[in-house]
Scaffold this motif. Structure first.
Motif, PDB file in Angstrom:
ATOM      1  N   GLY A 138      17.895   0.459   3.344  1.00  0.00           N
ATOM      2  CA  GLY A 138      18.281   0.854   4.691  1.00  0.00           C
ATOM      3  C   GLY A 138      18.131   2.334   4.986  1.00  0.00           C
ATOM      4  O   GLY A 138      18.521   2.797   6.065  1.00  0.00           O
ATOM      5  N   GLN A 139      17.580   3.108   4.053  1.00  0.00           N
ATOM      6  CA  GLN A 139      17.415   4.546   4.272  1.00  0.00           C
ATOM      7  C   GLN A 139      16.353   4.814   5.334  1.00  0.00           C
ATOM      8  O   GLN A 139      15.307   4.168   5.370  1.00  0.00           O
ATOM      9  N   ALA A 140      16.616   5.793   6.198  1.00  0.00           N
ATOM     10  CA  ALA A 140      15.641   6.186   7.219  1.00  0.00           C
ATOM     11  C   ALA A 140      14.476   6.927   6.566  1.00  0.00           C
ATOM     12  O   ALA A 140      14.680   7.811   5.733  1.00  0.00           O
ATOM     13  N   LEU A 141      13.269   6.547   6.932  1.00  0.00           N
ATOM     14  CA  LEU A 141      12.056   7.174   6.397  1.00  0.00           C
ATOM     15  C   LEU A 141      11.313   7.839   7.543  1.00  0.00           C
ATOM     16  O   LEU A 141      10.884   7.166   8.491  1.00  0.00           O
ATOM     17  N   ALA A 142      11.194   9.152   7.482  1.00  0.00           N
ATOM     18  CA  ALA A 142      10.562   9.902   8.576  1.00  0.00           C
ATOM     19  C   ALA A 142       9.052   9.757   8.528  1.00  0.00           C
ATOM     20  O   ALA A 142       8.455   9.475   7.472  1.00  0.00           O
ATOM     21  N   ALA A 143       8.420   9.935   9.671  1.00  0.00           N
ATOM     22  CA  ALA A 143       6.954   9.931   9.729  1.00  0.00           C
ATOM     23  C   ALA A 143       6.416  11.035   8.830  1.00  0.00           C
ATOM     24  O   ALA A 143       6.948  12.147   8.783  1.00  0.00           O
ATOM     25  N   GLY A 144       5.383  10.711   8.056  1.00  0.00           N
ATOM     26  CA  GLY A 144       4.766  11.694   7.173  1.00  0.00           C
ATOM     27  C   GLY A 144       5.222  11.625   5.727  1.00  0.00           C
ATOM     28  O   GLY A 144       4.561  12.172   4.839  1.00  0.00           O
ATOM     29  N   VAL A 145       6.357  10.941   5.449  1.00  0.00           N
ATOM     30  CA  VAL A 145       6.807  10.835   4.061  1.00  0.00           C
ATOM     31  C   VAL A 145       6.010   9.738   3.359  1.00  0.00           C
ATOM     32  O   VAL A 145       5.496   8.803   3.980  1.00  0.00           O
ATOM     33  N   GLU A 146       5.918   9.864   2.035  1.00  0.00           N
ATOM     34  CA  GLU A 146       5.193   8.862   1.261  1.00  0.00           C
ATOM     35  C   GLU A 146       6.107   7.661   1.018  1.00  0.00           C
ATOM     36  O   GLU A 146       7.263   7.813   0.624  1.00  0.00           O
ATOM     37  N   ALA A 147       5.598   6.457   1.252  1.00  0.00           N
ATOM     38  CA  ALA A 147       6.388   5.238   1.104  1.00  0.00           C
ATOM     39  C   ALA A 147       5.446   4.080   0.808  1.00  0.00           C
ATOM     40  O   ALA A 147       4.227   4.253   0.719  1.00  0.00           O
ATOM     41  N   ILE A 148       6.002   2.898   0.652  1.00  0.00           N
ATOM     42  CA  ILE A 148       5.220   1.687   0.418  1.00  0.00           C
ATOM     43  C   ILE A 148       5.212   0.864   1.701  1.00  0.00           C
ATOM     44  O   ILE A 148       6.264   0.531   2.248  1.00  0.00           O
ATOM     45  N   TYR A 149       3.995   0.566   2.177  1.00  0.00           N
ATOM     46  CA  TYR A 149       3.861  -0.292   3.357  1.00  0.00           C
ATOM     47  C   TYR A 149       3.565  -1.709   2.871  1.00  0.00           C
ATOM     48  O   TYR A 149       2.619  -1.957   2.122  1.00  0.00           O
ATOM     49  N   GLU A 150       4.403  -2.669   3.288  1.00  0.00           N
ATOM     50  CA  GLU A 150       4.241  -4.068   2.890  1.00  0.00           C
ATOM     51  C   GLU A 150       3.514  -4.801   4.008  1.00  0.00           C
ATOM     52  O   GLU A 150       4.109  -5.156   5.032  1.00  0.00           O
ATOM     53  N   THR A 203       6.653  -4.302   6.806  1.00  0.00           N
ATOM     54  CA  THR A 203       7.858  -3.512   6.566  1.00  0.00           C
ATOM     55  C   THR A 203       7.520  -2.380   5.606  1.00  0.00           C
ATOM     56  O   THR A 203       6.434  -2.339   5.029  1.00  0.00           O
ATOM     57  N   VAL A 204       8.476  -1.456   5.429  1.00  0.00           N
ATOM     58  CA  VAL A 204       8.280  -0.339   4.505  1.00  0.00           C
ATOM     59  C   VAL A 204       9.462  -0.268   3.547  1.00  0.00           C
ATOM     60  O   VAL A 204      10.541  -0.817   3.813  1.00  0.00           O
ATOM     61  N   ARG A 205       9.239   0.406   2.423  1.00  0.00           N
ATOM     62  CA  ARG A 205      10.324   0.623   1.477  1.00  0.00           C
ATOM     63  C   ARG A 205      10.107   1.951   0.759  1.00  0.00           C
ATOM     64  O   ARG A 205       8.983   2.472   0.701  1.00  0.00           O
ATOM     65  N   CYS A 206      11.197   2.490   0.212  1.00  0.00           N
ATOM     66  CA  CYS A 206      11.113   3.741  -0.548  1.00  0.00           C
ATOM     67  C   CYS A 206      10.240   3.541  -1.784  1.00  0.00           C
ATOM     68  O   CYS A 206      10.163   2.447  -2.344  1.00  0.00           O
ATOM     69  N   ILE A 207       9.634   4.612  -2.247  1.00  0.00           N
ATOM     70  CA  ILE A 207       8.849   4.531  -3.481  1.00  0.00           C
ATOM     71  C   ILE A 207       9.760   4.319  -4.678  1.00  0.00           C
ATOM     72  O   ILE A 207       9.496   3.492  -5.546  1.00  0.00           O
ATOM     73  N   ASP A 208      10.855   5.045  -4.761  1.00  0.00           N
ATOM     74  CA  ASP A 208      11.829   4.887  -5.841  1.00  0.00           C
ATOM     75  C   ASP A 208      13.162   4.491  -5.219  1.00  0.00           C
ATOM     76  O   ASP A 208      14.074   5.301  -5.104  1.00  0.00           O
ATOM     77  N   CYS A 209      13.242   3.242  -4.813  1.00  0.00           N
ATOM     78  CA  CYS A 209      14.410   2.806  -4.053  1.00  0.00           C
ATOM     79  C   CYS A 209      15.637   2.647  -4.950  1.00  0.00           C
ATOM     80  O   CYS A 209      15.567   2.037  -6.018  1.00  0.00           O
ATOM     81  N   THR A 210      16.764   3.199  -4.513  1.00  0.00           N
ATOM     82  CA  THR A 210      18.002   3.078  -5.281  1.00  0.00           C
ATOM     83  C   THR A 210      18.473   1.635  -5.325  1.00  0.00           C
ATOM     84  O   THR A 210      19.163   1.230  -6.256  1.00  0.00           O
ATOM     85  N   ALA A 211      18.110   0.839  -4.313  1.00  0.00           N
ATOM     86  CA  ALA A 211      18.502  -0.575  -4.313  1.00  0.00           C
ATOM     87  C   ALA A 211      17.836  -1.311  -5.457  1.00  0.00           C
ATOM     88  O   ALA A 211      18.407  -2.237  -6.038  1.00  0.00           O
ATOM     89  N   ILE A 212      16.605  -0.888  -5.805  1.00  0.00           N
ATOM     90  CA  ILE A 212      15.908  -1.516  -6.924  1.00  0.00           C
ATOM     91  C   ILE A 212      16.593  -1.139  -8.226  1.00  0.00           C
ATOM     92  O   ILE A 212      16.818  -1.953  -9.102  1.00  0.00           O
ATOM     93  N   LYS A 213      16.942   0.138  -8.360  1.00  0.00           N
ATOM     94  CA  LYS A 213      17.585   0.590  -9.591  1.00  0.00           C
ATOM     95  C   LYS A 213      18.920  -0.112  -9.815  1.00  0.00           C
ATOM     96  O   LYS A 213      19.317  -0.337 -10.949  1.00  0.00           O
ATOM     97  N   ALA A 214      19.601  -0.432  -8.724  1.00  0.00           N
ATOM     98  CA  ALA A 214      20.926  -1.028  -8.851  1.00  0.00           C
ATOM     99  C   ALA A 214      20.900  -2.551  -8.873  1.00  0.00           C
ATOM    100  O   ALA A 214      21.937  -3.178  -8.917  1.00  0.00           O
ATOM    101  N   LYS A 227       0.846  -1.196   0.000  1.00  0.00           N
ATOM    102  CA  LYS A 227       0.000   0.000   0.000  1.00  0.00           C
ATOM    103  C   LYS A 227       0.881   1.244   0.000  1.00  0.00           C
ATOM    104  O   LYS A 227       1.774   1.390   0.836  1.00  0.00           O
ATOM    105  N   ARG A 228       0.627   2.129  -0.956  1.00  0.00           N
ATOM    106  CA  ARG A 228       1.337   3.398  -0.997  1.00  0.00           C
ATOM    107  C   ARG A 228       0.636   4.366  -0.060  1.00  0.00           C
ATOM    108  O   ARG A 228      -0.575   4.605  -0.171  1.00  0.00           O
ATOM    109  N   MET A 229       1.387   4.949   0.869  1.00  0.00           N
ATOM    110  CA  MET A 229       0.755   5.773   1.897  1.00  0.00           C
ATOM    111  C   MET A 229       1.782   6.701   2.540  1.00  0.00           C
ATOM    112  O   MET A 229       2.981   6.571   2.324  1.00  0.00           O
ATOM    113  N   ARG A 230       1.258   7.673   3.300  1.00  0.00           N
ATOM    114  CA  ARG A 230       2.129   8.515   4.135  1.00  0.00           C
ATOM    115  C   ARG A 230       2.308   7.811   5.474  1.00  0.00           C
ATOM    116  O   ARG A 230       1.325   7.423   6.116  1.00  0.00           O
ATOM    117  N   LEU A 231       3.543   7.642   5.883  1.00  0.00           N
ATOM    118  CA  LEU A 231       3.822   6.866   7.088  1.00  0.00           C
ATOM    119  C   LEU A 231       3.354   7.595   8.346  1.00  0.00           C
ATOM    120  O   LEU A 231       3.619   8.798   8.512  1.00  0.00           O
TER     121      LEU A 231
END
Length: 268
Positions: A24-36, A41-52, A10-14
Motif C-alpha cells: 500500500g505504499q505510495a510510489l511517485a512517478a519516476g521511482v523504480e518499481a515492478i510493473y505487473e 498493477t505496481v509493487r515495490c522492488i523490495d517490498c516489506t510485505a514480502i519480507k514479512a 517488468k522492472r522500470m521507472r514509473l
C-alpha cells in the motif's frame, strides 16, 4: 527477500504515480518499481510485505514427526528387550494401528496440500497450524476472496461418508455423520471447535469462516455425495477447490487476515 519477477513483470521507472499492490505504499512517478502487466498493477522492488510474509507451514509435518517418533520408539524397545531376535521380530510384525494412523494422517494432509496448490493466487494457504494451549492442530486454513476455509483432511480409504437424518415430522430433526457405517460425530465437533477458534482470533475482522471435512480416497457415489452436517461441509478435494473459487466474493483483506491467522496459529 525480493519476490522473483514473473513472465509478465517488468522492472522500470514509473511514468505515473501508483500504489504498491502488496504493502500500500505510495510510489511517485519516476521511482523504480515492478510493473505487473497482467493485472496492470505496481509493487515495490523490495517490498516489506514480502519480507514479512508468514511461512505457510509443512502439510502433515507434525503427524509425520509423531509417526516417526512412535515407530523409532517401538524399534528401540524391541531391540533392547530382544537383543538377538529384535531384527526378526521387527521384520515379521507391523506397527500397531495407533502408529499407522499418524502416517495415514500425514499422507492425507500432504495430498490435500497438493490439491490446494491448484487455487488461484488470490488465495493464501496455511498448513499444519498449532492451536495454542492445546495438543491439537488445524490441518489447513485457506484465505481468499470467498472467505476463510478451515479444512480438516481425512484419509479413509474406500469408506463412504454419509449423512444420517433422524426425526423430522413429529420429532426434532437430528443430523449426524456416518463413515462406513460408523459414527463420525467427533470429527464434526472437532471442525466446529476449530472454526470457533479461528473466528475468535479474527475478532472484529470477521469474514465468513467455513468448516470443512475433506475426505481423500474415500468411496463416494457417482452422483452427489457431498452434504453439510451441523454447519460443516463434507466433500472431497476437487469439489472443495471448485466451491472455494466459485463461492460469492466478500469484502476481505486477504493478506491482512492471512498474517493475523499465521500469528494466532503458529506452525506445528
Amino acid at each position: 527477500m525480493t519476490l522473483e519477477l514473473g513472465p509478465d513483470d517488468k522492472r522500470m521507472r514509473l511514468r505515473y504515480a501508483g500504489t504498491c499492490r502488496l504493502c500500500g505504499q505510495a510510489l511517485a512517478a519516476g521511482v523504480e518499481a515492478i510493473y505487473e502487466r497482467e493485472m496492470k498493477t505496481v509493487r515495490c522492488i523490495d517490498c516489506t510485505a514480502i519480507k514479512a510474509a508468514p511461512e505457510p507451514g509443512t502439510a502433515g509435518g507434525s503427524a509425520r514427526r509423531e509417526y516417526e517418533r512412535r515407530k523409532d520408539s517401538r524399534e528401540q524397545r524391541i531391540r533392547t528387550n530382544h537383543p538377538k531376535l529384535g531384527g526378526l521380530i521387527l521384520a515379521l510384525s507391523d506397527d500397531p494401528q495407533s502408529t499407522k494412523a499418524w502416517e495415514r494422517g500425514a499422507v492425507g494432509e500432504e495430498l490435500m496440500a497438493r490439491r490446494l496448490a491448484d487455487l488461484p493466487d488470490t488465495f493464501r494457504v496455511l498448513h499444519d497450524r498449532r492451536i495454542p494451549g492445546t495438543r491439537a492442530n488445524i490441518d489447513h486454513i485457506a484465505i481468499g476472496p470467498s472467505g476463510v476455509w478451515v479444512i480438516d483432511a481425512k484419509r479413509y480409504v474406500d469408506k463412504r461418508p454419509a449423512l444420517q437424518v433422524e426425526g423430522g415430522l413429529f420429532r426434532p430433526r437430528v443430523e449426524s455423520l456416518r463413515i462406513g457405517g460408523r459414527d463420525g460425530t467427533k470429527l464434526v465437533q472437532g471442525v466446529q471447535s476449530q472454526v470457533a477458534r479461528v473466528a475468535a482470533a479474527l475478532g472484529d475482522e470477521l469474514p465468513l469462516v467455513t468448516g470443512v471435512l475433506c475426505f481423500l480416497e474415500a468411496d463416494r457415489p457417482l452422483i452427489g455425495g457431498s452434504f453439510t452436517v451441523a454447519g460443516v461441509q463434507v466433500l472431497w478435494p476437487r469439489l472443495l477447490v471448485k466451491r472455494m473459487v466459485e463461492a460469492p466474493p466478500q469484502t476481505i483483506d486477504v493478506d491482512s487476515i492471512h498474517s493475523r491467522l499465521a500469528t494466532a496459529f503458529p506452525s506445528a
